[in-house]
Design an enzyme around this catalytic site. Structure first.
Site, PDB file in Angstrom:
ATOM      1  N   ARG A  47       0.830  -1.204   0.000  1.00 31.71           N
ATOM      2  CA  ARG A  47       0.000   0.000   0.000  1.00 31.71           C
ATOM      3  C   ARG A  47       0.865   1.255   0.000  1.00 31.71           C
ATOM      4  O   ARG A  47       1.615   1.505   0.947  1.00 31.71           O
ATOM      5  CB  ARG A  47      -0.932  -0.015   1.199  1.00 31.71           C
ATOM      6  CG  ARG A  47      -1.786  -1.277   1.125  1.00 31.71           C
ATOM      7  CD  ARG A  47      -3.031  -1.196   1.901  1.00 31.71           C
ATOM      8  NE  ARG A  47      -3.842  -2.372   1.599  1.00 31.71           N
ATOM      9  CZ  ARG A  47      -5.007  -2.634   2.122  1.00 31.71           C
ATOM     10  NH1 ARG A  47      -5.531  -1.799   2.990  1.00 31.71           N
ATOM     11  NH2 ARG A  47      -5.678  -3.718   1.772  1.00 31.71           N
TER      12      ARG A  47
ATOM     13  N   GLU B 133       0.649   4.244   0.819  1.00 31.60           N
ATOM     14  CA  GLU B 133       0.016   5.297   1.623  1.00 31.60           C
ATOM     15  C   GLU B 133       1.092   5.991   2.440  1.00 31.60           C
ATOM     16  O   GLU B 133       1.919   5.334   3.057  1.00 31.60           O
ATOM     17  CB  GLU B 133      -1.033   4.677   2.562  1.00 31.60           C
ATOM     18  CG  GLU B 133      -2.147   3.969   1.804  1.00 31.60           C
ATOM     19  CD  GLU B 133      -2.893   2.933   2.663  1.00 31.60           C
ATOM     20  OE1 GLU B 133      -2.371   2.527   3.715  1.00 31.60           O
ATOM     21  OE2 GLU B 133      -3.989   2.531   2.244  1.00 31.60           O
TER      22      GLU B 133
ATOM     23  N   ARG C 231       0.694   2.251  13.515  1.00 28.83           N
ATOM     24  CA  ARG C 231      -0.024   1.036  13.102  1.00 28.83           C
ATOM     25  C   ARG C 231      -0.122   0.821  11.607  1.00 28.83           C
ATOM     26  O   ARG C 231      -0.846  -0.041  11.146  1.00 28.83           O
ATOM     27  CB  ARG C 231      -1.420   1.063  13.713  1.00 28.83           C
ATOM     28  CG  ARG C 231      -2.241   2.213  13.225  1.00 28.83           C
ATOM     29  CD  ARG C 231      -3.266   2.593  14.274  1.00 28.83           C
ATOM     30  NE  ARG C 231      -4.163   3.567  13.695  1.00 28.83           N
ATOM     31  CZ  ARG C 231      -5.396   3.296  13.309  1.00 28.83           C
ATOM     32  NH1 ARG C 231      -5.897   2.115  13.470  1.00 28.83           N
ATOM     33  NH2 ARG C 231      -6.135   4.227  12.783  1.00 28.83           N
ATOM     34  N   HIS C 232       0.600   1.636  10.826  1.00 31.07           N
ATOM     35  CA  HIS C 232       0.592   1.455   9.375  1.00 31.07           C
ATOM     36  C   HIS C 232       1.982   1.143   8.845  1.00 31.07           C
ATOM     37  O   HIS C 232       2.955   1.743   9.271  1.00 31.07           O
ATOM     38  CB  HIS C 232       0.093   2.717   8.669  1.00 31.07           C
ATOM     39  CG  HIS C 232      -1.374   2.936   8.790  1.00 31.07           C
ATOM     40  ND1 HIS C 232      -1.918   3.789   9.710  1.00 31.07           N
ATOM     41  CD2 HIS C 232      -2.418   2.395   8.103  1.00 31.07           C
ATOM     42  CE1 HIS C 232      -3.242   3.773   9.597  1.00 31.07           C
ATOM     43  NE2 HIS C 232      -3.575   2.935   8.636  1.00 31.07           N
TER      44      HIS C 232
ATOM     45  N   GLU D 242      -8.449  -1.203  14.488  1.00 28.74           N
ATOM     46  CA  GLU D 242      -9.003  -2.141  13.502  1.00 28.74           C
ATOM     47  C   GLU D 242      -7.978  -3.218  13.181  1.00 28.74           C
ATOM     48  O   GLU D 242      -6.852  -2.907  12.815  1.00 28.74           O
ATOM     49  CB  GLU D 242      -9.359  -1.362  12.226  1.00 28.74           C
ATOM     50  CG  GLU D 242      -9.793  -2.281  11.098  1.00 28.74           C
ATOM     51  CD  GLU D 242      -9.822  -1.587   9.728  1.00 28.74           C
ATOM     52  OE1 GLU D 242     -10.181  -0.393   9.668  1.00 28.74           O
ATOM     53  OE2 GLU D 242      -9.491  -2.265   8.746  1.00 28.74           O
TER      54      GLU D 242
ATOM     55  N   SER E  84     -11.199  -6.044   8.297  1.00 30.36           N
ATOM     56  CA  SER E  84     -12.408  -5.547   7.638  1.00 30.36           C
ATOM     57  C   SER E  84     -12.961  -6.671   6.798  1.00 30.36           C
ATOM     58  O   SER E  84     -12.202  -7.418   6.182  1.00 30.36           O
ATOM     59  CB  SER E  84     -12.097  -4.398   6.684  1.00 30.36           C
ATOM     60  OG  SER E  84     -11.874  -3.213   7.388  1.00 30.36           O
TER      61      SER E  84
ATOM     62  N   ARG F  18      -0.903  -6.139  12.688  1.00 25.24           N
ATOM     63  CA  ARG F  18      -1.820  -5.444  13.615  1.00 25.24           C
ATOM     64  C   ARG F  18      -2.183  -6.342  14.807  1.00 25.24           C
ATOM     65  O   ARG F  18      -2.227  -5.885  15.949  1.00 25.24           O
ATOM     66  CB  ARG F  18      -3.123  -5.078  12.903  1.00 25.24           C
ATOM     67  CG  ARG F  18      -3.017  -3.915  11.962  1.00 25.24           C
ATOM     68  CD  ARG F  18      -3.326  -2.596  12.652  1.00 25.24           C
ATOM     69  NE  ARG F  18      -3.093  -1.497  11.723  1.00 25.24           N
ATOM     70  CZ  ARG F  18      -4.047  -0.949  10.976  1.00 25.24           C
ATOM     71  NH1 ARG F  18      -5.299  -1.379  11.064  1.00 25.24           N
ATOM     72  NH2 ARG F  18      -3.754   0.024  10.154  1.00 25.24           N
TER      73      ARG F  18
HETATM   74  P1  ATP Z   1      -6.881   1.370   8.209  1.00 30.12           P
HETATM   75  O1  ATP Z   1      -8.212   2.045   8.043  1.00 30.12           O
HETATM   76  O2  ATP Z   1      -6.588   0.975   9.619  1.00 30.12           O
HETATM   77  O3  ATP Z   1      -5.756   2.129   7.579  1.00 30.12           O
HETATM   78  P2  ATP Z   1      -7.798  -0.256   6.035  1.00 30.12           P
HETATM   79  O4  ATP Z   1      -9.249  -0.209   6.336  1.00 30.12           O
HETATM   80  O5  ATP Z   1      -7.224   0.584   4.963  1.00 30.12           O
HETATM   81  O6  ATP Z   1      -6.964  -0.007   7.391  1.00 30.12           O
HETATM   82  P3  ATP Z   1      -8.205  -2.895   4.963  1.00 30.12           P
HETATM   83  O7  ATP Z   1      -8.104  -2.615   3.514  1.00 30.12           O
HETATM   84  O8  ATP Z   1      -9.532  -3.041   5.581  1.00 30.12           O
HETATM   85  O9  ATP Z   1      -7.355  -1.775   5.751  1.00 30.12           O
HETATM   86  O10 ATP Z   1      -7.255  -4.156   5.257  1.00 30.12           O
HETATM   87  C1  ATP Z   1      -7.596  -5.229   6.109  1.00 30.12           C
HETATM   88  C2  ATP Z   1      -6.671  -5.303   7.307  1.00 30.12           C
HETATM   89  O11 ATP Z   1      -5.298  -5.300   6.897  1.00 30.12           O
HETATM   90  C3  ATP Z   1      -6.772  -4.118   8.240  1.00 30.12           C
HETATM   91  O12 ATP Z   1      -7.862  -4.281   9.112  1.00 30.12           O
HETATM   92  C4  ATP Z   1      -5.448  -4.162   8.946  1.00 30.12           C
HETATM   93  O13 ATP Z   1      -5.422  -5.169   9.931  1.00 30.12           O
HETATM   94  C5  ATP Z   1      -4.507  -4.594   7.840  1.00 30.12           C
HETATM   95  N1  ATP Z   1      -3.907  -3.413   7.185  1.00 30.12           N
HETATM   96  C6  ATP Z   1      -4.369  -2.740   6.132  1.00 30.12           C
HETATM   97  N2  ATP Z   1      -3.575  -1.719   5.787  1.00 30.12           N
HETATM   98  C7  ATP Z   1      -2.559  -1.736   6.676  1.00 30.12           C
HETATM   99  C8  ATP Z   1      -1.377  -0.947   6.847  1.00 30.12           C
HETATM  100  N3  ATP Z   1      -1.085   0.062   6.024  1.00 30.12           N
HETATM  101  N4  ATP Z   1      -0.537  -1.278   7.843  1.00 30.12           N
HETATM  102  C9  ATP Z   1      -0.811  -2.323   8.662  1.00 30.12           C
HETATM  103  N5  ATP Z   1      -1.893  -3.111   8.555  1.00 30.12           N
HETATM  104  C10 ATP Z   1      -2.761  -2.826   7.575  1.00 30.12           C
HETATM  105 MG    MG Z   2     -10.526  -1.657   6.791  1.00 30.05          MG
END
Ligand code: ATP
Ligand code: MG
Length: 432
Positions: A213, A215, A221-222, A356, A359, A407
């Site tokens: 990702r 981002e 936590r990211h 979180e 999802s 996470r």
């Molecule tokens: P957040 O809103 O916390 O940035 P997200 O909703 O973008 O996460 P999802 O696409 O729902 O993330 O991804 C499913 C799961 O993967 C998340 O619940 C989280 O546990 C993990 N995850 C996603 N993006 C990240 C990240 N950049 N770093 C760490 N864990 C991540």
């Molecule tokens: Mg999510």
């Protein structure tokens, strides 16, 4: 090279000859007595060189070897109440296999705690510290528990491509790469592929996978490279079937971590396994937040601050650390999410201590509905052709989730995300 790990050397082996191999953790030279603490994967053992019991070569090797060198020690087990664990080894030979240079980039005895960047730059040495090694032993147990839970529930592990031609969920947050004469991307999730598998009859699939990702986060936590357990299952009644599976999976992972008693002891941590995951609706969640002074406009996603506050409220008012928030507004979820009543959706997040961790949702399985959602989100149906085709020739109702392993680890151990990933990738870090 070794007959025993350090932890296997007990007073019961008194008089027995053993072969040990590992790193020189500490050396103390008291003249007639020379101590070397040897460290291996399982712990420490004291090697005691006494002037009248050892050869000159052995004594010389102990007093001259540099800390963190790799040694092979053959010797005899001796009970000694003053030695750690009531036992030590009297060396017959000490062979220095690989000399460590000095100064060391990190102090493995951890008397001086290095900052996280120095630690990550020297991860090979950082993981020599028993408390850091403990994190990765627990992580291995947790991933193994996730696999056995899913294997035991008739899931099949699959592997889908990480080099992809177009975005899984819209155009943003992708890392572009050059793929011969074309542009390609690193996969942000296996979403579209695992859904396509639902049209094959495999029914229940999972993947322990990477998400890439792009981002620009700077949070606890990211990361930009994420590890996750990604699951999809067919012939479900609705999203509740998916939530029940996720609940069982996460509880089995927390249980596996809590069973790592030795490692938790080293880390001085305790993990309590929740009895179950509570379920609250998105509507309830924003009401609870409003009652505590945090206004989330109805229809909007709950932000990080709201998530954290909700974690505190759920803990103090409902004694819950693990809970689902279900029924998010459809507008806040990806195009493949099954609509629910009014403006809501058949989706959920799983929250663990206010963060979180997963999802998921029931997905749309009707071709026309999916096509119209793709258009409604202003995406180009042409770039989803291969995915959409899988919905034209018999697609059962299905749903799934993505669960972040990093996470889960950070929440279970109450550590920052970079501590629970061996070689984290964040905005500033691409090496080692
Ligand atoms: P957040 O809103 O916390 O940035 P997200 O909703 O973008 O996460 P999802 O696409 O729902 O993330 O991804 C499913 C799961 O993967 C998340 O619940 C989280 O546990 C993990 N995850 C996603 N993006 C990240 C990240 N950049 N770093 C760490 N864990 C991540
Ligand atoms: Mg999510």
């Amino acid at each position: 090279m070794r007959s025993h790990y350090s932890s296997e050397i007990t007073p019961a082996l008194e008089g027995k000859e053993v072969a040990l191999a590992g790193w020189v953790h500490e050396v103390r030279d008291l003249g007639k007595l020379k101590f070397m603490v040897l460290r291996d994967r399982e712990g420490f053992i004291q090697v005691t060189g006494k002037k009248d019991a050892c050869t000159e070569d052995v004594l010389k090797a102990i007093s001259s070897v540099s800390r963190e060198s790799v040694v092979e020690v053959k010797g005899v087990v001796k009970k000694n109440d003053r030695a750690p664990g009531g036992v030590e080894v009297s060396p017959l030979s000490v062979n220095v296999v690989s000399v460590a240079q000095s100064p060391l980039p990190l102090d493995v005895t951890a008397k001086v705690d290095a900052d996280i960047d120095t630690r990550l730059n020297n991860r090979f040495m950082d993981v020599r510290k028993p408390d850091v090694a403990a994190i990765f032993k627990i992580r291995s147990a947790v991933v193994s528990a996730a696999r056995s839970y899913l294997d035991g529930n008739e899931f099949i592990e699959i592997h889908t491509p990480k080099i992809i031609a177009s975005a899984s969920e819209g155009g943003t947050n992708l890392f572009p790469i050059s793929y011969f004469d074309k542009e390609a991307y690193l996969a942000q999730s296996p979403q579209l592929y695992k859904q396509m598998m639902m049209a094959t009859g495999l029914d229940r699939v999972y993947e322990t996978t990477f998400y890439f990702r792009a981002e620009e986060h700077d949070t606890r936590r990211h990361l930009n490279e994420v590890t996750a357990v990604d699951v999809e299952l067919a012939f479900i009644k609705n999203e509740e079937d998916v939530m029940n599976l996720l609940e069982g999976l996460v509880l089995s992972m927390i249980k596996a971590a809590s069973d790592c008693k030795k490692e938790l002891g080293i880390l001085k941590k305790d993990i309590s396994v929740p009895g179950k995951a509570l379920r609250i609706s998105y509507g309830e969640a924003i009401e609870m937040l409003a009652a505590h002074g945090k206004k989330i406009p109805s229809g909007e996603d709950i932000d990080t601050e709201g998530e954290k506050l909700l974690g505190e409220i759920m803990k103090s008012e409902r004694s819950s650390e693990l809970y689902f928030i279900y029924g998010y507004p459809l507008s806040a979820r990806p195009f493949y999410t099954m609509p629910g009543d009014e403006k809501y959706s058949r989706s959920f997040d799983l929250e663990y201590k206010g963060v979180e961790v997963s999802s998921g949702a029931q997905r749309i399985h009707n071709y026309d509905m999916l096509l119209s959602q793709i258009k409604a989100k202003k995406l180009d149906p042409e770039s989803f052709k291969y995915y959409l085709d899988a919905f034209k020739y018999g697609m059962p109702p299905h749903g799934g989730f993505g669960l972040g392993i990093d996470r889960m680890m950070m929440q279970m151990l109450d550590l920052a995300i970079r501590e629970v990933v061996l070689f984290p990738r964040d905005r500033h870090r691409l090496t080692p």
